[in-house]
Write an enzyme that holds these catalytic residues in place. Structure first.
Site, PDB file in Angstrom:
ATOM      1  N   ASN A 281      10.687  34.093   1.044  1.00 52.52           N
ATOM      2  CA  ASN A 281      11.499  34.977   1.890  1.00 52.52           C
ATOM      3  C   ASN A 281      10.865  36.365   1.827  1.00 52.52           C
ATOM      4  OD1 ASN A 281      13.421  36.603   3.093  1.00 52.52           O
ATOM      5  ND2 ASN A 281      15.160  35.719   2.005  1.00 52.52           N
TER       6      ASN A 281
ATOM      7  N   LYS B 189      11.235  37.476  -1.947  1.00 53.19           N
ATOM      8  CA  LYS B 189      12.024  36.603  -2.804  1.00 53.19           C
ATOM      9  C   LYS B 189      11.470  35.179  -2.712  1.00 53.19           C
ATOM     10  CE  LYS B 189      15.980  37.802  -0.890  1.00 53.19           C
ATOM     11  NZ  LYS B 189      17.431  37.867  -0.601  1.00 53.19           N
TER      12      LYS B 189
ATOM     13  N   ARG C 203      11.025  31.966   5.548  1.00 50.01           N
ATOM     14  CA  ARG C 203      11.928  32.681   6.436  1.00 50.01           C
ATOM     15  C   ARG C 203      11.085  33.424   7.470  1.00 50.01           C
ATOM     16  NH1 ARG C 203      13.488  38.542   5.605  1.00 50.01           N
ATOM     17  NH2 ARG C 203      14.989  39.000   7.248  1.00 50.01           N
TER      18      ARG C 203
ATOM     19  N   HIS D 153      18.529  38.634  10.351  1.00 44.56           N
ATOM     20  CA  HIS D 153      19.305  38.302   9.151  1.00 44.56           C
ATOM     21  C   HIS D 153      20.296  37.169   9.420  1.00 44.56           C
ATOM     22  CE1 HIS D 153      18.525  42.735   7.934  1.00 44.56           C
ATOM     23  NE2 HIS D 153      17.648  41.961   7.323  1.00 44.56           N
TER      24      HIS D 153
ATOM     25  N   GLY E 119      20.486  46.133   3.039  1.00 45.73           N
ATOM     26  CA  GLY E 119      19.346  46.274   2.154  1.00 45.73           C
ATOM     27  C   GLY E 119      18.371  47.234   2.790  1.00 45.73           C
TER      28      GLY E 119
ATOM     29  N   ARG F 203      13.107  52.091   8.881  1.00 47.03           N
ATOM     30  CA  ARG F 203      13.331  51.928  10.314  1.00 47.03           C
ATOM     31  C   ARG F 203      14.388  52.892  10.811  1.00 47.03           C
ATOM     32  NH1 ARG F 203      14.096  45.556  10.086  1.00 47.03           N
ATOM     33  NH2 ARG F 203      13.700  45.833   7.850  1.00 47.03           N
TER      34      ARG F 203
ATOM     35  N   ARG G  95      18.092  53.597  -4.510  1.00 44.00           N
ATOM     36  CA  ARG G  95      18.225  54.038  -5.899  1.00 44.00           C
ATOM     37  C   ARG G  95      17.581  55.406  -6.104  1.00 44.00           C
ATOM     38  NH1 ARG G  95      16.075  48.213  -7.847  1.00 44.00           N
ATOM     39  NH2 ARG G  95      14.766  48.701  -6.028  1.00 44.00           N
TER      40      ARG G  95
ATOM     41  N   ILE H 172      21.609  46.456  -1.215  1.00 41.83           N
ATOM     42  CA  ILE H 172      22.532  47.593  -1.300  1.00 41.83           C
ATOM     43  C   ILE H 172      23.965  47.096  -1.362  1.00 41.83           C
ATOM     44  CG2 ILE H 172      23.389  49.633  -0.091  1.00 41.83           C
ATOM     45  CD1 ILE H 172      20.547  49.900   1.134  1.00 41.83           C
TER      46      ILE H 172
ATOM     47  N   GLU I 154      19.886  33.185   0.961  1.00 48.53           N
ATOM     48  CA  GLU I 154      19.130  32.731   2.118  1.00 48.53           C
ATOM     49  C   GLU I 154      18.279  31.511   1.773  1.00 48.53           C
ATOM     50  OE1 GLU I 154      18.078  36.678   4.626  1.00 48.53           O
ATOM     51  OE2 GLU I 154      17.688  36.806   2.470  1.00 48.53           O
TER      52      GLU I 154
END
Length: 400
Positions: free
Chosen positions: A8, A15, A89, A178, A208, A239, A284, A330, A381
């Site tokens: 992913n 991931k 993905r 998504h 996220g 973005r 963060r 997030i 996912e």
């Protein structure tokens, strides 16, 4: 049994998960965070034992190589030949791909031709596919599409206010992204609430580095924040989110750029939280800097405001919602963002239980008197992808 490696690849993280099919039994999983940023973070979980380390900056190619190396080096598998299939993905399938597929050379070429619909993602995902095809020759590779979930959006939300012939002839529409996550979250919310999915109105928030929000009415998506491409919608890590289209020719002149594509690339890679803050695309980092850096604080405020505006709009569009679901890096990990968003939705009667929110455990976070449930549901996912890939494998066997 089929040992399936799921990849992913996102704009800021990669991931992965190793599973055995058909049961989708997890064997190990991990993540490479902070792609293309200093101090990339590598996480691996095997039998509940977590390993976390910081490595020099990795791009997606380095992340793939790191994953393959650790699978063998950590004795998760005896060798790469133990991998029977790989699933990817893929963000944008356009109108070409409306369900999971087994990849062939022709289909890979078709994915490359859809790159305009996801300039940050499809080229990256094609590179990952090509790398894994080269690293694991002869191993079947599959693609699962984020956009497929939104294929049947109602026309009033799917198309733009442009001449209808353009929408029809050039396949211009809101494809959304998504979708793998939003579908999974809606299904999990139904389980959490103990109600049939087709009786529920939901607002799913995948927040996220890439962020999108979807309105689900009686179990089906009716609206979503991303559009023709993933640059639209919310302010994101790099973005811009929604901007006036006149900004493209305006910036071409001001920045002395030769093509619209150069502006679009900057809206994808130099904008969002990074562009506003001038510090980082990582939430963060912005929390840490916000107390003393006005632009970091502004980026946070803009993100929260845009989430609230969309949730409020979808709440009205749905005629009320049974639940709001937070997910994504997030949404799952940032209690400050969740609290700020829900505090501003108090006018709708939606309230958090502050202690539950700070604890951040999966499940219900809403106060007892909240007008809608607030759920924290870690997205999976990879599990959703595995289920779709198993359907393709089963159909292939049926044809033999």
């Amino acid at each position: 049994m089929t040992t399936l490696l799921l990849i992913n690849a996102g704009s800021s993280s990669l991931k992965w998960q190793l599973m055995q099919l058909p049961e989708a039994q997890p064997l190990a999983h991990g993540q490479v965070e902070r792609l293309n940023l200093p101090d990339s973070i590598v996480k691996v979980v095997v039998d509940g034992v977590k390993t976390k380390l910081t490595v020099p900056q990795l791009d997606e190619v380095g992340a793939i190589n790191d994953v393959l190396h650790r699978l063998v080096a950590m004795a998760i598998i005896p060798s790469l030949s133990a991998i029977d299939a790989v699933g990817h993905r893929v963000v944008a399938g356009g109108t070409v791909f409306q369900q999971a597929i087994r990849l062939t050379d022709d289909r890979l070429l078709a994915l490359q031709e859809l790159s305009e619909l996801a300039p940050l993602h499809n080229p990256l995902e094609v590179r990952c596919i090509e790398l894994l095809m080269a690293s694991l020759p002869g191993v079947p590779q599959y693609a699962v599409f984020d956009s497929a979930y939104f294929h049947d959006l109602p026309e009033e939300t799917a198309i733009y206010g442009i001449p209808y012939d353009w929408s029809r002839d050039f396949q211009i529409r809101r494809y959304g992204e998504h979708g793998i996550s939003h579908r999974y979250l809606a299904q999990q919310a139904a389980l959490e609430l103990g109600r049939p999915l087709d009786t529920l109105n939901l607002i799913t928030l995948h927040l996220g580095s890439g962020a999108s929000i979807t309105a689900v009415k009686q179990g089906r998506p009716i609206d979503t924040s991303m559009g023709l491409t993933p640059v639209t919608g919310l302010l994101m890590g790099t973005r811009s989110g929604n901007v006036d289209p006149s900004l493209v020719p305006y910036l071409m002149k001001r920045l002395n750029l030769a093509t619209p594509e150069e502006v679009i690339m900057r809206l994808n890679t130099e904008s969002g939280l990074l562009g506003v803050s001038g510090i980082s695309s990582d939430m963060r980092d912005l929390h840490e800097a916000a107390a003393t850096n006005a632009r970091a604080a502004l980026a946070l405020e803009m993100f929260i405001t845009q989430v609230v505006k969309l949730v409020g709009a979808y709440y009205v569009e749905l005629g009320g919602a049974d639940a709001l679901i937070f997910a994504g890096g997030i949404g799952e990990k940032d209690e400050l963002i969740r609290q700020a968003v829900i505090d501003r939705l108090a006018v709708l009667g939606i309230r958090l239980d502050r202690e539950l929110n700070v604890a951040g455990e999966a499940g219900r976070l809403s106060a007892a008197d909240s007008a809608a449930e607030v759920l924290l549901l870690p997205t999976n996912e990879e599990l959703a992808m595995a289920r779709e890939i198993q359907e393709v494998i089963t159909s292939e066997l049926d044809l033999v």
